[in-house]
Motif scaffolding. Structure first.
Motif, PDB file in Angstrom:
ATOM      1  N   VAL A  60      83.533  82.057  84.441  1.00 41.88           N
ATOM      2  CA  VAL A  60      82.191  82.388  84.910  1.00 41.88           C
ATOM      3  C   VAL A  60      82.280  83.368  86.087  1.00 41.88           C
ATOM      4  CG1 VAL A  60      80.086  81.466  85.950  1.00 41.88           C
ATOM      5  CG2 VAL A  60      81.255  80.181  84.149  1.00 41.88           C
ATOM      6  N   GLY A  61      81.489  84.425  86.026  1.00 39.94           N
ATOM      7  CA  GLY A  61      81.504  85.432  87.079  1.00 39.94           C
ATOM      8  C   GLY A  61      82.304  86.666  86.728  1.00 39.94           C
ATOM      9  N   THR A  62      83.130  86.573  85.688  1.00 38.65           N
ATOM     10  CA  THR A  62      83.900  87.742  85.255  1.00 38.65           C
ATOM     11  C   THR A  62      82.961  88.751  84.597  1.00 38.65           C
ATOM     12  OG1 THR A  62      85.844  86.356  84.826  1.00 38.65           O
ATOM     13  CG2 THR A  62      85.794  88.536  83.791  1.00 38.65           C
ATOM     14  N   PRO A  63      83.034  90.029  84.954  1.00 41.85           N
ATOM     15  CA  PRO A  63      82.223  91.044  84.253  1.00 41.85           C
ATOM     16  C   PRO A  63      82.516  90.994  82.759  1.00 41.85           C
ATOM     17  CG  PRO A  63      83.219  91.970  86.222  1.00 41.85           C
ATOM     18  CD  PRO A  63      83.839  90.611  86.039  1.00 41.85           C
ATOM     19  N   SER A  64      81.488  90.829  81.964  1.00 42.84           N
ATOM     20  CA  SER A  64      81.685  90.575  80.535  1.00 42.84           C
ATOM     21  C   SER A  64      80.634  91.276  79.700  1.00 42.84           C
ATOM     22  CB  SER A  64      81.630  89.070  80.268  1.00 42.84           C
ATOM     23  OG  SER A  64      80.302  88.589  80.480  1.00 42.84           O
ATOM     24  N   VAL A  65      80.700  91.049  78.392  1.00 40.36           N
ATOM     25  CA  VAL A  65      79.752  91.669  77.466  1.00 40.36           C
ATOM     26  C   VAL A  65      78.328  91.184  77.749  1.00 40.36           C
ATOM     27  CG1 VAL A  65      79.971  89.910  75.659  1.00 40.36           C
ATOM     28  CG2 VAL A  65      79.411  92.272  75.031  1.00 40.36           C
ATOM     29  N   TYR A  66      78.193  90.006  78.337  1.00 40.45           N
ATOM     30  CA  TYR A  66      76.868  89.496  78.713  1.00 40.45           C
ATOM     31  C   TYR A  66      76.166  90.464  79.667  1.00 40.45           C
ATOM     32  CZ  TYR A  66      73.383  86.644  81.148  1.00 40.45           C
ATOM     33  OH  TYR A  66      72.218  86.184  81.720  1.00 40.45           O
ATOM     34  N   ASP A  67      76.916  91.000  80.632  1.00 46.34           N
ATOM     35  CA  ASP A  67      76.327  91.912  81.608  1.00 46.34           C
ATOM     36  C   ASP A  67      75.884  93.220  80.962  1.00 46.34           C
ATOM     37  OD1 ASP A  67      76.958  90.335  84.124  1.00 46.34           O
ATOM     38  OD2 ASP A  67      78.958  90.556  83.292  1.00 46.34           O
ATOM     39  N   ALA A  68      76.544  93.615  79.876  1.00 45.59           N
ATOM     40  CA  ALA A  68      76.153  94.834  79.174  1.00 45.59           C
ATOM     41  C   ALA A  68      74.952  94.597  78.269  1.00 45.59           C
ATOM     42  CB  ALA A  68      77.333  95.368  78.356  1.00 45.59           C
ATOM     43  N   ILE A 102      80.876  82.122  79.162  1.00 42.94           N
ATOM     44  CA  ILE A 102      79.945  81.112  78.675  1.00 42.94           C
ATOM     45  C   ILE A 102      78.493  81.534  78.894  1.00 42.94           C
ATOM     46  CG2 ILE A 102      79.890  79.807  80.821  1.00 42.94           C
ATOM     47  CD1 ILE A 102      79.906  78.433  77.189  1.00 42.94           C
ATOM     48  N   ASP A 103      78.274  82.501  79.795  1.00 44.93           N
ATOM     49  CA  ASP A 103      76.910  83.010  80.015  1.00 44.93           C
ATOM     50  C   ASP A 103      76.308  83.562  78.735  1.00 44.93           C
ATOM     51  OD1 ASP A 103      77.053  82.415  82.723  1.00 44.93           O
ATOM     52  OD2 ASP A 103      77.893  84.361  83.245  1.00 44.93           O
ATOM     53  N   ILE A 156      68.473  83.712  73.860  1.00 43.40           N
ATOM     54  CA  ILE A 156      67.153  83.340  74.389  1.00 43.40           C
ATOM     55  C   ILE A 156      66.638  84.422  75.330  1.00 43.40           C
ATOM     56  CG2 ILE A 156      65.918  81.644  75.794  1.00 43.40           C
ATOM     57  CD1 ILE A 156      67.870  79.539  74.759  1.00 43.40           C
ATOM     58  N   GLU A 157      67.514  84.944  76.172  1.00 40.41           N
ATOM     59  CA  GLU A 157      67.107  85.960  77.142  1.00 40.41           C
ATOM     60  C   GLU A 157      66.726  87.280  76.477  1.00 40.41           C
ATOM     61  OE1 GLU A 157      69.471  86.103  80.869  1.00 40.41           O
ATOM     62  OE2 GLU A 157      70.707  84.574  79.911  1.00 40.41           O
ATOM     63  N   LEU A 158      67.273  87.547  75.297  1.00 36.86           N
ATOM     64  CA  LEU A 158      67.003  88.818  74.623  1.00 36.86           C
ATOM     65  C   LEU A 158      65.725  88.791  73.783  1.00 36.86           C
ATOM     66  CD1 LEU A 158      70.565  89.831  73.364  1.00 36.86           C
ATOM     67  CD2 LEU A 158      69.212  90.996  75.122  1.00 36.86           C
ATOM     68  N   VAL A 159      65.140  87.610  73.601  1.00 34.59           N
ATOM     69  CA  VAL A 159      63.974  87.486  72.724  1.00 34.59           C
ATOM     70  C   VAL A 159      62.841  88.427  73.124  1.00 34.59           C
ATOM     71  CG1 VAL A 159      62.088  85.931  72.066  1.00 34.59           C
ATOM     72  CG2 VAL A 159      64.470  85.150  71.939  1.00 34.59           C
ATOM     73  N   SER A 160      62.591  88.557  74.414  1.00 39.05           N
ATOM     74  CA  SER A 160      61.459  89.361  74.873  1.00 39.05           C
ATOM     75  C   SER A 160      61.840  90.804  75.201  1.00 39.05           C
ATOM     76  CB  SER A 160      60.838  88.710  76.116  1.00 39.05           C
ATOM     77  OG  SER A 160      61.803  88.612  77.153  1.00 39.05           O
ATOM     78  N   VAL A 161      63.103  91.183  74.968  1.00 42.92           N
ATOM     79  CA  VAL A 161      63.570  92.528  75.314  1.00 42.92           C
ATOM     80  C   VAL A 161      63.203  93.521  74.209  1.00 42.92           C
ATOM     81  CG1 VAL A 161      65.621  93.945  75.779  1.00 42.92           C
ATOM     82  CG2 VAL A 161      65.465  91.612  76.678  1.00 42.92           C
ATOM     83  N   VAL A 162      62.714  94.684  74.597  1.00 37.39           N
ATOM     84  CA  VAL A 162      62.363  95.725  73.631  1.00 37.39           C
ATOM     85  C   VAL A 162      63.627  96.218  72.935  1.00 37.39           C
ATOM     86  CG1 VAL A 162      61.391  98.048  73.356  1.00 37.39           C
ATOM     87  CG2 VAL A 162      60.355  96.423  74.964  1.00 37.39           C
ATOM     88  N   LEU A 164      71.099  86.281  66.902  1.00 38.10           N
ATOM     89  CA  LEU A 164      70.820  87.589  67.491  1.00 38.10           C
ATOM     90  C   LEU A 164      72.098  88.311  67.935  1.00 38.10           C
ATOM     91  CD1 LEU A 164      68.481  89.445  68.027  1.00 38.10           C
ATOM     92  CD2 LEU A 164      68.110  88.304  70.225  1.00 38.10           C
ATOM     93  N   LEU A 165      73.128  87.560  68.317  1.00 44.91           N
ATOM     94  CA  LEU A 165      74.384  88.198  68.709  1.00 44.91           C
ATOM     95  C   LEU A 165      75.049  88.862  67.498  1.00 44.91           C
ATOM     96  CD1 LEU A 165      75.892  85.542  71.165  1.00 44.91           C
ATOM     97  CD2 LEU A 165      74.845  87.749  71.740  1.00 44.91           C
ATOM     98  N   THR A 166      75.109  88.137  66.397  1.00 41.51           N
ATOM     99  CA  THR A 166      75.681  88.718  65.177  1.00 41.51           C
ATOM    100  C   THR A 166      74.826  89.873  64.686  1.00 41.51           C
ATOM    101  OG1 THR A 166      76.671  86.597  64.550  1.00 41.51           O
ATOM    102  CG2 THR A 166      76.375  88.220  62.809  1.00 41.51           C
ATOM    103  N   LEU A 167      73.512  89.751  64.825  1.00 41.19           N
ATOM    104  CA  LEU A 167      72.622  90.838  64.424  1.00 41.19           C
ATOM    105  C   LEU A 167      72.906  92.093  65.247  1.00 41.19           C
ATOM    106  CD1 LEU A 167      70.249  91.779  62.705  1.00 41.19           C
ATOM    107  CD2 LEU A 167      68.705  90.859  64.437  1.00 41.19           C
TER     108      LEU A 167
END
Length: 354
Positions: free
Chosen positions: A106-114, A141-142, A148-154, A190-193
């Protein structure tokens, strides 16, 4: 058609023939010879570079079929034999990151941040110890909450594709990867998509057991839907048979059924069940660096070689009309600059629309 067991036996016979009449006339000596070939890959003929940058989505919604293992070991094999490779770990479990020895706490710069944050892919790419030509974007793990966080993203389905294209454009030509391998989670969320929209081809690992065939139709249907609505250029180009157990008739039956259905899409190389493949991640390594003389290691090298040779003849990507009539980006975004390749269209960002 030669069955997978015969191909494995032929490969072993070839090793024996190559070493007959020499000091390499025992099983241990032959394993040492195979290990030497892998360890000194740089001194051998390199794999041919593809005609364009290949962004390959490695997907199968069934767990335990060898997606991560294949992504890691194919990536290491391609890099050891001279091809710049980037592995993107898109599974919240972070197993590909573990196998490549990349920190993903946790805290490592990862694909989640991108995907969710404002980081570029270049800020979250980490080197690996397996090869100077191999880099990895880890998953923490983030990432488990990203869907869920991407649901409302354009244009949420295009987040990964935009990140990859921006990353490739930011690199000088001589540093751009030949291969981008995306390791997907065992689901069709959504990740696989995002991975299917980002890639221009799909590699499906299929375990040589009956259950592995049951969910394959659903995966192919989802790929068709992505092709129709989000990424007209996506296609299944490679099938890799994994966990082949030559002691069972079932493995031969499954392999034969897969080959009859998919034909030339199936690689001739087959990955056998091998304990070294399972042990390697525990040491933060791929099987090629953990036990280069094992059958698992040489099988992945053979698969990577065949995979690379198939990429030489790939035609440049062609431009497709974008869903909703949105204009396509400039040509060459995912292809080499000296080709006429064009990317599949991506909707503009909200800032571009303003």
């Amino acid at each position: 058609m030669t069955d997978p067991g015969q191909r494995l036996r032929s490969s072993l016979a070839a090793d024996q023939a190559a070493s007959s009449g020499t000091e390499f006339d025992s099983p241990i000596a032959m394993e040492a010879l195979r290990a030497t070939r892998v360890l000194h890959a740089a001194d051998q003929e390199p794999f041919p570079a593809p005609g364009r940058i290949r962004v390959v989505t490695i997907a199968n919604q069934k767990g335990g079929v060898g997606k991560t293992t294949s992504a890691v070991n194919l990536g290491v094999a391609l890099a050891l034999y001279g091809l710049r490779t980037l592995v993107i770990d898109l599974d919240p479990q972070g197993n590909a990151s573990t196998a490549l020895g990349v920190e993903h706490s946790v805290g490592t710069p990862s694909v989640y941040d991108a995907l969710v944050g404002d980081s570029s892919l270049s800020e979250v790419v980490h080197p690996t110890t397996a090869s100077p030509l191999l880099s990895c974007v880890p998953a923490t793990i983030d990432l488990a909450g990203a869907e869920i966080e991407l649901v409302s993203v354009v244009a949420r389905e295009y987040r990964l594709r935009r990140s990859i294209e921006a990353y490739l454009h930011s690199l000088p030509v001589e540093r751009r990867p030949h291969y981008v391998l995306i390791d997907c989670p065992p689901s069709l969320g959504l990740l696989t998509l995002n991975a299917l929209v980002a890639g221009d081809e799909v590699l499906i690992p299929i375990q040589c057991e009956y259950y592995a065939l049951e969910g394959l139709g659903q995966l192919l249907n989802n790929i068709d839907l992505v092709r129709q609505h989000l990424n007209p250029g996506i296609a299944v180009r490679t099938i890799l048979l994994t966990m082949y157990d030559g002691r069972t008739k079932l493995a031969d039956q499954v392999a034969e059924e897969v080959r009859n259905h998919f034909g030339d899409l199936v690689l001739d190389a087959v990955i056998p069940r091998n304990v070294r493949v399972s042990e390697a991640p525990g040491y933060g390594q791929s099987v090629l660096t953990y036990d280069p003389g094992s059958r698992g290691s040489t099988s992945y090298v053979d698969a990577a070689r065949e995979f690379a040779h198939r990429g030489v003849a790939l035609p440049p990507l062609t431009s497709h009309p974008a869903p909703g009539g949105i204009a396509a980006p400039p040509a060459g975004a995912l292809g080499f600059p000296d080709t006429d390749a064009a990317t599949v269209p991506v909707p503009p960002s909200p800032e571009e629309r303003a």
